[in-house]
Design a protein around this motif. Structure first.
Motif, PDB file in Angstrom:
ATOM      1  N   THR A  36      -8.027  13.673 -18.515  1.00  0.00           N
ATOM      2  CA  THR A  36      -8.417  12.563 -17.640  1.00  0.00           C
ATOM      3  C   THR A  36      -7.370  12.324 -16.554  1.00  0.00           C
ATOM      4  O   THR A  36      -7.728  12.089 -15.393  1.00  0.00           O
ATOM      5  N   ALA A  37      -6.094  12.402 -16.907  1.00  0.00           N
ATOM      6  CA  ALA A  37      -5.035  12.192 -15.914  1.00  0.00           C
ATOM      7  C   ALA A  37      -5.083  13.261 -14.833  1.00  0.00           C
ATOM      8  O   ALA A  37      -4.951  12.957 -13.643  1.00  0.00           O
ATOM      9  N   ALA A  38      -5.273  14.508 -15.229  1.00  0.00           N
ATOM     10  CA  ALA A  38      -5.298  15.597 -14.251  1.00  0.00           C
ATOM     11  C   ALA A  38      -6.490  15.445 -13.308  1.00  0.00           C
ATOM     12  O   ALA A  38      -6.334  15.485 -12.080  1.00  0.00           O
ATOM     13  N   PHE A  39      -7.675  15.272 -13.858  1.00  0.00           N
ATOM     14  CA  PHE A  39      -8.866  15.157 -13.008  1.00  0.00           C
ATOM     15  C   PHE A  39      -8.793  13.936 -12.099  1.00  0.00           C
ATOM     16  O   PHE A  39      -9.039  14.017 -10.899  1.00  0.00           O
ATOM     17  N   CYS A  40      -8.454  12.798 -12.674  1.00  0.00           N
ATOM     18  CA  CYS A  40      -8.513  11.553 -11.914  1.00  0.00           C
ATOM     19  C   CYS A  40      -7.407  11.457 -10.867  1.00  0.00           C
ATOM     20  O   CYS A  40      -7.684  11.123  -9.712  1.00  0.00           O
ATOM     21  N   ASN A  41      -6.189  11.761 -11.240  1.00  0.00           N
ATOM     22  CA  ASN A  41      -5.112  11.676 -10.263  1.00  0.00           C
ATOM     23  C   ASN A  41      -5.271  12.729  -9.175  1.00  0.00           C
ATOM     24  O   ASN A  41      -5.005  12.468  -8.006  1.00  0.00           O
ATOM     25  N   TRP A  42      -5.734  13.919  -9.547  1.00  0.00           N
ATOM     26  CA  TRP A  42      -6.022  14.938  -8.541  1.00  0.00           C
ATOM     27  C   TRP A  42      -7.093  14.440  -7.582  1.00  0.00           C
ATOM     28  O   TRP A  42      -6.987  14.621  -6.361  1.00  0.00           O
ATOM     29  N   SER A  43      -8.119  13.781  -8.084  1.00  0.00           N
ATOM     30  CA  SER A  43      -9.179  13.236  -7.232  1.00  0.00           C
ATOM     31  C   SER A  43      -8.638  12.163  -6.292  1.00  0.00           C
ATOM     32  O   SER A  43      -8.971  12.146  -5.101  1.00  0.00           O
ATOM     33  N   PHE A  44      -7.821  11.264  -6.821  1.00  0.00           N
ATOM     34  CA  PHE A  44      -7.230  10.217  -5.991  1.00  0.00           C
ATOM     35  C   PHE A  44      -6.341  10.820  -4.905  1.00  0.00           C
ATOM     36  O   PHE A  44      -6.437  10.450  -3.735  1.00  0.00           O
ATOM     37  N   PHE A  45      -5.471  11.752  -5.289  1.00  0.00           N
ATOM     38  CA  PHE A  45      -4.558  12.362  -4.323  1.00  0.00           C
ATOM     39  C   PHE A  45      -5.324  13.164  -3.275  1.00  0.00           C
ATOM     40  O   PHE A  45      -4.960  13.152  -2.090  1.00  0.00           O
ATOM     41  N   ARG A  46      -6.359  13.857  -3.687  1.00  0.00           N
ATOM     42  CA  ARG A  46      -7.198  14.621  -2.750  1.00  0.00           C
ATOM     43  C   ARG A  46      -7.857  13.683  -1.749  1.00  0.00           C
ATOM     44  O   ARG A  46      -7.863  13.932  -0.548  1.00  0.00           O
ATOM     45  N   PHE A  47      -8.411  12.587  -2.246  1.00  0.00           N
ATOM     46  CA  PHE A  47      -9.066  11.611  -1.393  1.00  0.00           C
ATOM     47  C   PHE A  47      -8.067  11.002  -0.405  1.00  0.00           C
ATOM     48  O   PHE A  47      -8.358  10.882   0.788  1.00  0.00           O
ATOM     49  N   ILE A  48      -6.915  10.630  -0.900  1.00  0.00           N
ATOM     50  CA  ILE A  48      -5.895  10.029  -0.040  1.00  0.00           C
ATOM     51  C   ILE A  48      -5.469  11.002   1.053  1.00  0.00           C
ATOM     52  O   ILE A  48      -5.393  10.639   2.231  1.00  0.00           O
ATOM     53  N   LYS A  49      -5.191  12.231   0.687  1.00  0.00           N
ATOM     54  CA  LYS A  49      -4.730  13.205   1.673  1.00  0.00           C
ATOM     55  C   LYS A  49      -5.794  13.465   2.732  1.00  0.00           C
ATOM     56  O   LYS A  49      -5.480  13.676   3.903  1.00  0.00           O
ATOM     57  N   LYS A  50      -7.034  13.443   2.325  1.00  0.00           N
ATOM     58  CA  LYS A  50      -8.130  13.735   3.246  1.00  0.00           C
ATOM     59  C   LYS A  50      -8.449  12.567   4.172  1.00  0.00           C
ATOM     60  O   LYS A  50      -8.862  12.773   5.310  1.00  0.00           O
ATOM     61  N   HIS A  51      -8.265  11.335   3.701  1.00  0.00           N
ATOM     62  CA  HIS A  51      -8.743  10.183   4.449  1.00  0.00           C
ATOM     63  C   HIS A  51      -7.665   9.222   4.945  1.00  0.00           C
ATOM     64  O   HIS A  51      -7.987   8.317   5.727  1.00  0.00           O
ATOM     65  N   ALA A  52      -6.445   9.372   4.516  1.00  0.00           N
ATOM     66  CA  ALA A  52      -5.397   8.428   4.922  1.00  0.00           C
ATOM     67  C   ALA A  52      -4.542   9.011   6.043  1.00  0.00           C
ATOM     68  O   ALA A  52      -4.169  10.182   5.993  1.00  0.00           O
ATOM     69  N   GLN A  53      -4.231   8.193   7.000  1.00  0.00           N
ATOM     70  CA  GLN A  53      -3.361   8.633   8.081  1.00  0.00           C
ATOM     71  C   GLN A  53      -1.942   8.836   7.554  1.00  0.00           C
ATOM     72  O   GLN A  53      -1.235   9.728   8.013  1.00  0.00           O
ATOM     73  N   TYR A  54      -1.538   8.004   6.623  1.00  0.00           N
ATOM     74  CA  TYR A  54      -0.206   8.086   6.034  1.00  0.00           C
ATOM     75  C   TYR A  54      -0.341   8.276   4.522  1.00  0.00           C
ATOM     76  O   TYR A  54      -0.331   7.297   3.764  1.00  0.00           O
ATOM     77  N   PRO A  55      -0.462   9.509   4.055  1.00  0.00           N
ATOM     78  CA  PRO A  55      -0.704   9.762   2.629  1.00  0.00           C
ATOM     79  C   PRO A  55       0.367   9.201   1.691  1.00  0.00           C
ATOM     80  O   PRO A  55       0.026   8.642   0.649  1.00  0.00           O
ATOM     81  N   PHE A  56       1.645   9.325   2.026  1.00  0.00           N
ATOM     82  CA  PHE A  56       2.676   8.847   1.106  1.00  0.00           C
ATOM     83  C   PHE A  56       2.674   7.330   0.991  1.00  0.00           C
ATOM     84  O   PHE A  56       2.897   6.788  -0.090  1.00  0.00           O
ATOM     85  N   ILE A  57       2.402   6.648   2.069  1.00  0.00           N
ATOM     86  CA  ILE A  57       2.294   5.189   2.001  1.00  0.00           C
ATOM     87  C   ILE A  57       1.076   4.811   1.161  1.00  0.00           C
ATOM     88  O   ILE A  57       1.123   3.887   0.350  1.00  0.00           O
ATOM     89  N   SER A  58      -0.009   5.557   1.327  1.00  0.00           N
ATOM     90  CA  SER A  58      -1.211   5.308   0.526  1.00  0.00           C
ATOM     91  C   SER A  58      -0.963   5.573  -0.949  1.00  0.00           C
ATOM     92  O   SER A  58      -1.455   4.833  -1.810  1.00  0.00           O
ATOM     93  N   VAL A  59      -0.218   6.622  -1.267  1.00  0.00           N
ATOM     94  CA  VAL A  59       0.138   6.899  -2.667  1.00  0.00           C
ATOM     95  C   VAL A  59       0.997   5.769  -3.215  1.00  0.00           C
ATOM     96  O   VAL A  59       0.821   5.351  -4.365  1.00  0.00           O
ATOM     97  N   LEU A  60       1.903   5.263  -2.415  1.00  0.00           N
ATOM     98  CA  LEU A  60       2.716   4.125  -2.850  1.00  0.00           C
ATOM     99  C   LEU A  60       1.828   2.927  -3.165  1.00  0.00           C
ATOM    100  O   LEU A  60       1.988   2.285  -4.210  1.00  0.00           O
ATOM    101  N   LEU A  61       0.875   2.638  -2.301  1.00  0.00           N
ATOM    102  CA  LEU A  61      -0.050   1.523  -2.556  1.00  0.00           C
ATOM    103  C   LEU A  61      -0.901   1.787  -3.794  1.00  0.00           C
ATOM    104  O   LEU A  61      -1.141   0.888  -4.595  1.00  0.00           O
ATOM    105  N   PHE A  62      -1.362   3.030  -3.959  1.00  0.00           N
ATOM    106  CA  PHE A  62      -2.103   3.408  -5.162  1.00  0.00           C
ATOM    107  C   PHE A  62      -1.257   3.165  -6.405  1.00  0.00           C
ATOM    108  O   PHE A  62      -1.726   2.600  -7.395  1.00  0.00           O
TER     109      PHE A  62
END
Length: 176
Positions: free
Chosen positions: A90-116
């Motif tokens: 569950t951790a691998a699938f879900c966190n990979w999905s979140f990180f993939r989504f963030i990288k694809k849709h966020a202008q600032y991925p690291f800031i978005s990961v911090l907020l996540f």
């Protein structure tokens, strides 16, 4: 890191991937952290293909678990009786999905990961496993929503619903 313009540096993608792996490992190897984890562990200990109710019974008698969640738990338990297997999957699938989504849709991925990390990571990874899987599936369906591929979107939401009933709210998103 994002604001400094590091997106063009050669280490940017490596650091992003390493951060994702770190999030997966923390969640996957955390044993009994979170208020719901004891119930998930008990369910995992009792999972077996011989105890698996029919799909119809799982849908009709949804007292606690939806069909795809029950099947995932049983499948992981058939691989190993160690609860860490379910946590890692569950951790691998879900966190990979979140990180993939963030990288694809966020202008600032690291800031978005911090907020996540600050807003969602702890609750989703240590309390709400079923909801986390459902949200991760929705993130995959978001592509269909933005591309107006309604049948694919709704099929994705049905899959998300079969992990957790809270996905029903996603049926309303196209209306907005």
């Amino acid at each position: 890191y994002d604001v400094a313009g590091a997106q063009n540096s050669p280490t940017y993608n490596k650091l992003y991937t390493m951060t994702m792996i770190w999030f997966i490992c923390i969640s996957g190897f955390a044993y009994n952290v979170g208020s719901d984890m004891a119930a998930y562990m008990t369910e995992y200990d009792h999972a077996s293909w011989s105890n698996l109710p029919s799909f119809k019974d799982m849908l009709e008698n949804n007292e606690r678990r939806m069909p795809f969640w029950t099947i995932l738990v049983t499948l992981c338990h058939s691989i190993s009786s160690d609860f860490v297997v379910l946590k890692l999957v569950t951790a691998a699938f879900c966190n990979w999905s979140f990180f993939r989504f963030i990288k694809k849709h966020a202008q600032y991925p690291f800031i978005s990961v911090l907020l996540f990390a600050v807003i969602l990571y702890l609750n989703m990874n240590f309390n709400a496993l079923r909801q986390m899987v459902s949200v991760a599936i929705f993130l995959w369906g978001y592509e269909f929503l933005t591309d107006k591929k309604w049948i694919a979107y709704y099929m994705t939401i049905v899959v998300a619903y079969l992990f957790h009933s809270s996905a029903l709210i996603c049926f309303l998103f196209p209306l907005f």
